[in-house]
Design a protein around this motif. Sequence first.
Motif, short mmCIF file in Angstrom:
data_model
loop_
_atom_site.label_atom_id
_atom_site.label_comp_id
_atom_site.label_asym_id
_atom_site.label_seq_id
_atom_site.Cartn_x
_atom_site.Cartn_y
_atom_site.Cartn_z
N GLY A 9 0.68 -1.66 0.07
CA GLY A 9 0.17 0.31 0.29
C GLY A 9 0.98 1.25 -0.24
N TYR A 10 -0.34 2.66 0.30
CA TYR A 10 0.87 3.49 -0.13
C TYR A 10 0.48 4.05 1.22
N VAL A 11 1.64 5.46 2.29
CA VAL A 11 1.63 5.56 2.88
C VAL A 11 0.74 6.78 3.36
N GLY A 12 -0.03 7.18 4.20
CA GLY A 12 -0.89 8.20 3.82
C GLY A 12 -0.71 8.94 4.83
N ARG A 13 0.32 9.57 5.81
CA ARG A 13 1.58 10.68 6.54
C ARG A 13 2.45 9.82 6.75
N ASP A 14 2.84 11.28 6.87
CA ASP A 14 4.45 11.19 7.19
C ASP A 14 4.46 10.28 9.35
N PRO A 15 5.39 9.31 8.97
CA PRO A 15 5.14 8.83 9.98
C PRO A 15 6.28 9.41 11.29
N GLU A 16 5.07 8.96 12.52
CA GLU A 16 5.33 10.02 14.04
C GLU A 16 6.11 9.64 14.92
N LEU A 17 7.57 9.77 15.14
CA LEU A 17 7.97 8.97 16.45
C LEU A 17 7.21 9.62 18.06
N ARG A 18 7.29 8.25 18.76
CA ARG A 18 6.79 8.38 19.94
C ARG A 18 7.44 7.41 20.88
N SER A 19 7.34 7.64 21.88
CA SER A 19 7.79 7.00 22.90
C SER A 19 6.87 6.39 23.86
N THR A 20 7.37 5.38 25.17
CA THR A 20 6.68 4.62 25.59
C THR A 20 6.91 5.23 27.00
N GLN A 21 6.20 5.05 28.08
CA GLN A 21 6.65 5.99 29.92
C GLN A 21 7.55 5.19 30.26
N ASN A 22 8.17 3.71 29.66
CA ASN A 22 9.45 3.31 29.75
C ASN A 22 10.51 3.68 28.93
N GLY A 23 10.24 5.22 27.77
CA GLY A 23 11.62 5.40 27.15
C GLY A 23 12.01 4.21 25.53
N LYS A 24 11.49 3.63 25.87
CA LYS A 24 11.66 3.18 23.76
C LYS A 24 10.78 3.59 23.13
N SER A 25 11.40 4.26 21.74
CA SER A 25 11.18 4.69 20.78
C SER A 25 10.34 3.83 19.54
N PHE A 26 9.22 4.36 19.05
CA PHE A 26 8.86 3.66 17.95
C PHE A 26 7.90 4.77 16.98
N TYR A 27 8.03 4.51 15.62
CA TYR A 27 7.00 5.07 14.69
C TYR A 27 5.74 4.70 14.78
N THR A 28 4.92 5.62 14.19
CA THR A 28 3.82 5.31 13.62
C THR A 28 3.00 6.00 12.51
N PHE A 29 2.16 5.47 11.75
CA PHE A 29 1.70 5.98 10.27
C PHE A 29 0.74 5.34 9.95
N SER A 30 -0.38 5.92 9.27
CA SER A 30 -1.31 5.01 8.33
C SER A 30 -0.95 4.38 6.71
N LEU A 31 -1.50 3.58 6.66
CA LEU A 31 -0.83 2.90 5.28
C LEU A 31 -1.97 1.80 4.09
N GLY A 32 -2.42 3.09 3.64
CA GLY A 32 -3.95 2.82 2.56
C GLY A 32 -4.08 1.60 1.44
N TRP A 45 -7.95 2.15 5.32
CA TRP A 45 -6.25 2.21 6.17
C TRP A 45 -6.14 1.75 7.33
N LEU A 46 -5.03 1.22 7.62
CA LEU A 46 -4.03 0.18 8.54
C LEU A 46 -3.16 1.45 9.48
N SER A 47 -3.57 1.14 10.82
CA SER A 47 -2.22 2.15 11.58
C SER A 47 -1.47 1.07 11.95
N ILE A 48 -0.26 1.85 11.32
CA ILE A 48 1.24 0.80 11.03
C ILE A 48 2.09 1.60 12.32
N THR A 49 2.69 0.44 13.03
CA THR A 49 3.71 0.41 14.66
C THR A 49 5.27 -0.02 14.08
N ALA A 50 5.97 0.78 13.85
CA ALA A 50 7.40 0.09 13.82
C ALA A 50 8.69 1.08 15.14
#
Length: 132
Positions: A9-32, A45-50
């Motif tokens: 599919g195609y990425v619907g929005r630019d990836p956003e860098l996020r963090s857990t309360q434990n300090g682990k980082s991950f990206y979220t974005f959408s895939l059409g 639309w799928l919500s993707i975490t990487a």
Amino acid sequence: MLHEIISIGYVGRDPELRSTQNGKSFYTFSLGVSVGTKDKPKTEWLSITANHDHPAMPYVKKGTKMFLRGKPSTDVVKPKNGGEPYATQKVWANTIELLSSKNDTKSQAESMYEPMSMPTAGSGLQSDDIPF
């Protein structure tokens, strides 16, 4: 992996860098992903975490075409405005392969290889030159 999803599919929005309360980082974005037919096209639309350190992530942006393999899950969202709850599909990405970018004018194969010209009659090609 017992249960997995494979999509292109195609990425619907630019990836956003996020963090857990434990300090682990991950990206979220959408895939059409196209799930309809030619007569009735539909995009799901799928919500993707990487993982933040996935090697493909620096190159992922809105409009990028990708192959994705990962573990699916479904969450129920309760809207803040009191609307009806609804389900969303989420995928934890294990494999991401970039297939193209929205801004690509040529595919990678076209830019890496020049077309091969075939010999024409009278160009010196002999029947002994053909390996079969």
